[in-house]
Design a protein around this motif. Structure first.
Motif, mmCIF file in Angstrom:
data_model
loop_
_atom_site.group_PDB
_atom_site.id
_atom_site.type_symbol
_atom_site.label_atom_id
_atom_site.label_comp_id
_atom_site.label_asym_id
_atom_site.label_seq_id
_atom_site.Cartn_x
_atom_site.Cartn_y
_atom_site.Cartn_z
ATOM 1 N N SER A 1 -8.481 2.399 -3.701
ATOM 2 C CA SER A 1 -8.199 3.621 -2.950
ATOM 3 C C SER A 1 -9.181 3.780 -1.804
ATOM 4 C CB SER A 1 -8.258 4.849 -3.861
ATOM 5 O OG SER A 1 -9.553 5.025 -4.384
ATOM 6 N N TYR B 1 0.840 -1.193 0.000
ATOM 7 C CA TYR B 1 0.000 0.000 0.000
ATOM 8 C C TYR B 1 0.876 1.244 0.000
ATOM 9 C CZ TYR B 1 0.731 0.630 5.090
ATOM 10 O OH TYR B 1 1.271 0.831 6.341
ATOM 11 N N PHE C 1 -3.935 5.177 -0.120
ATOM 12 C CA PHE C 1 -4.722 5.884 0.894
ATOM 13 C C PHE C 1 -4.449 7.382 0.803
ATOM 14 C CE2 PHE C 1 -4.035 1.619 2.657
ATOM 15 C CZ PHE C 1 -5.347 1.233 2.901
ATOM 16 N N CYS D 1 -9.250 -2.473 3.066
ATOM 17 C CA CYS D 1 -8.677 -2.394 1.733
ATOM 18 C C CYS D 1 -7.669 -3.513 1.495
ATOM 19 C CB CYS D 1 -8.002 -1.022 1.522
ATOM 20 S SG CYS D 1 -7.458 -0.742 -0.181
ATOM 21 N N CYS E 1 -3.161 -0.935 -2.497
ATOM 22 C CA CYS E 1 -4.060 0.074 -1.939
ATOM 23 C C CYS E 1 -3.355 1.422 -1.912
ATOM 24 C CB CYS E 1 -4.488 -0.295 -0.523
ATOM 25 S SG CYS E 1 -5.602 -1.713 -0.424
ATOM 26 N N THR F 1 -10.061 0.939 8.099
ATOM 27 C CA THR F 1 -9.862 1.392 6.730
ATOM 28 C C THR F 1 -8.661 0.691 6.094
ATOM 29 O OG1 THR F 1 -10.806 3.567 7.250
ATOM 30 C CG2 THR F 1 -9.454 3.403 5.275
ATOM 31 N N GLU G 1 -9.721 6.408 2.109
ATOM 32 C CA GLU G 1 -9.361 7.656 2.782
ATOM 33 C C GLU G 1 -8.985 7.413 4.233
ATOM 34 O OE1 GLU G 1 -11.579 11.528 2.076
ATOM 35 O OE2 GLU G 1 -12.197 11.081 4.141
ATOM 36 N N LEU G 2 -7.849 7.955 4.633
ATOM 37 C CA LEU G 2 -7.416 7.950 6.035
ATOM 38 C C LEU G 2 -7.416 9.385 6.557
ATOM 39 C CD1 LEU G 2 -4.297 5.571 5.877
ATOM 40 C CD2 LEU G 2 -6.551 5.005 6.811
#
Length: 318
Positions: free
Chosen positions: A283, A211, A262, A314, A260, A310, A285-286
Motif C-alpha cells: 500500500s 493495482y 493506493f 510500488c 498495490c 509513488t 498514498e497518492l
C-alpha cells in the motif's frame, strides 16, 4: 498636536489601503491550479488558493471570508461545476471567474468513456453490488456515468494548454508583464514535455502490474502514462463499510495476487490495513491535490513527479 498626528496617520493608512487595493490578485480554488498559475506568474505575482489543506472541492462550505476573497479577486480560476459544485451559483455572476474546463484544446474524459468508471478493458474487475441491511451503509460512487471527469489537471497536455491560455488571460491583469507570462508558460510546457517522457519510459514497462485505487481521480494521468487500475474501491472515508462489502473487495485483491493499493491522505490507513490483512498487498498514498507541495514555479512538476514516483516505486516491487 494630537489632532495633527491622527490626521497624518489617517492619510497614511488611506494611501496604504489604496496601494494594496491597486495590487492585482489571482485566486485559484484548488492547489493544483495554483501550482500551474504559479509557474505562469513566476517573477510577476504569487497566486493564492481558496481551499485550505484537506478540504474537498466536491463539498466545501464557503466562509464569509472566502466570499470576500472571491469578490475581491482580479482573476479567479476554477475547474468547473463538475468539481467545485459549491461555487457554481456564486461564480455565474462573477466577471473575474474563469472556468478551466472550457479552455480550448483540452482533452476531456467522461465517466462512461472506455477508460472511465471502475476499470480498463481486459482488466475489468467490477465490484458486486452488496446487499444492504439497516446496519450496513455503503458509499455510492461519487461520479455519475456520463458526467465530466473534472480532474483535468492530471493530464500533462491539459496542464500545458491551461498554462498557455492563462498567460494570455493574465496579460489583461498584468499588461506590463505580458512577455514574461508568455515566456514562463513556454518554459513550463517544455519542462513538462521532458518530465512526461521520463515518466512514460519508467511506467510503461509496468503496465501489466495490478493495482487498485480508492478514488476514481487518476484517469487523465493513467491514460497519459499508459497504465490502468484493476479496479476502483468505492469506500468512503466517513462511513465504515459493511462486512459483505469488505469481503467483496478482499475477493478482488485475492484474485489479483501480489498487487498495490493506493489510498489518499484523507482515507484512514487502518481501513486499508484491515482490508488487506494477510494478503500479498503493498500500500502507498497518492495525493491528487498535492496538499503539501510548495506553490512555486516547479510545484506542478513536483506534483506529477510525486504521483508518478509513488506509482512506479510500488509497482516495481511486485
Amino acid at each position: 498636536m494630537l489632532l495633527r498626528f491622527l490626521f497624518v496617520l489617517a492619510c497614511g493608512l488611506g494611501v496604504s489601503a489604496s496601494a494594496m487595493a491597486a495590487t492585482p490578485s489571482v485566486l485559484t480554488t484548488i492547489k493544483p491550479v495554483q501550482l500551474i498559475a504559479a509557474a505562469v506568474l513566476e517573477g510577476v505575482a504569487e497566486p493564492d488558493v481558496l481551499l485550505p489543506p484537506g478540504a474537498s472541492p466536491h463539498n466545501y462550505a464557503l466562509r464569509p471570508s472566502d466570499r470576500r476573497r472571491i469578490v475581491n479577486a482580479d482573476r479567479l480560476y476554477w475547474v468547473g461545476p463538475d468539481l467545485e459544485r459549491f461555487l457554481q451559483q456564486l461564480l455565474d455572476s462573477q466577471l473575474s471567474a474563469r472556468r478551466l474546463d472550457e479552455v480550448p484544446e483540452l482533452t476531456l474524459r467522461r465517466f462512461d468513456d472506455e477508460h472511465a468508471e471502475h476499470s480498463h478493458d481486459d482488466h475489468q474487475a467490477h465490484e458486486s453490488e452488496p446487499e444492504h441491511d439497516e446496519h450496513e451503509h455503503e458509499h455510492e460512487h461519487e461520479h455519475e456515468p456520463g458526467t465530466l471527469d473534472p480532474h483535468i489537471w492530471l493530464s500533462v497536455r491539459n496542464a500545458q494548454h491551461i498554462a498557455l491560455w492563462m498567460a494570455t488571460d493574465l496579460a489583461e491583469v498584468y499588461p506590463e508583464h505580458g512577455e514574461r507570462l508568455q515566456r514562463n508558460a513556454a518554459d513550463f510546457v517544455q519542462r513538462l514535455d521532458h518530465l512526461h517522457e521520463r515518466q512514460r519510459q519508467r511506467l510503461q514497462p509496468l503496465a501489466d502490474k495490478p493495482y487498485f485505487v480508492f478514488h476514481d481521480a487518476y484517469g487523465y494521468l493513467q491514460d497519459s502514462l499508459g497504465i490502468h487500475p484493476r479496479g476502483v474501491f468505492t469506500l468512503s472515508e466517513e462511513i465504515q463499510p459493511g462486512a459483505r462489502h469488505v469481503n467483496t473487495l478482499r475477493q478482488q485483491l485475492t484474485a489479483a495476487g501480489p498487487t498495490c493499493v493506493f489510498r489518499e491522505p484523507q482515507f484512514p490507513a487502518r481501513r486499508v490495513e484491515s482490508l488487506t490483512a494477510g494478503l500479498p498487498v503493498r500500500s502507498a498514498e497518492l495525493d491528487p491535490l498535492g496538499m503539501d507541495i510548495t506553490p512555486d514555479a516547479r510545484g506542478y512538476e513536483t506534483l506529477l513527479e510525486t504521483l508518478g514516483d509513488t506509482l512506479a516505486n510500488c509497482l516495481e516491487e511486485l
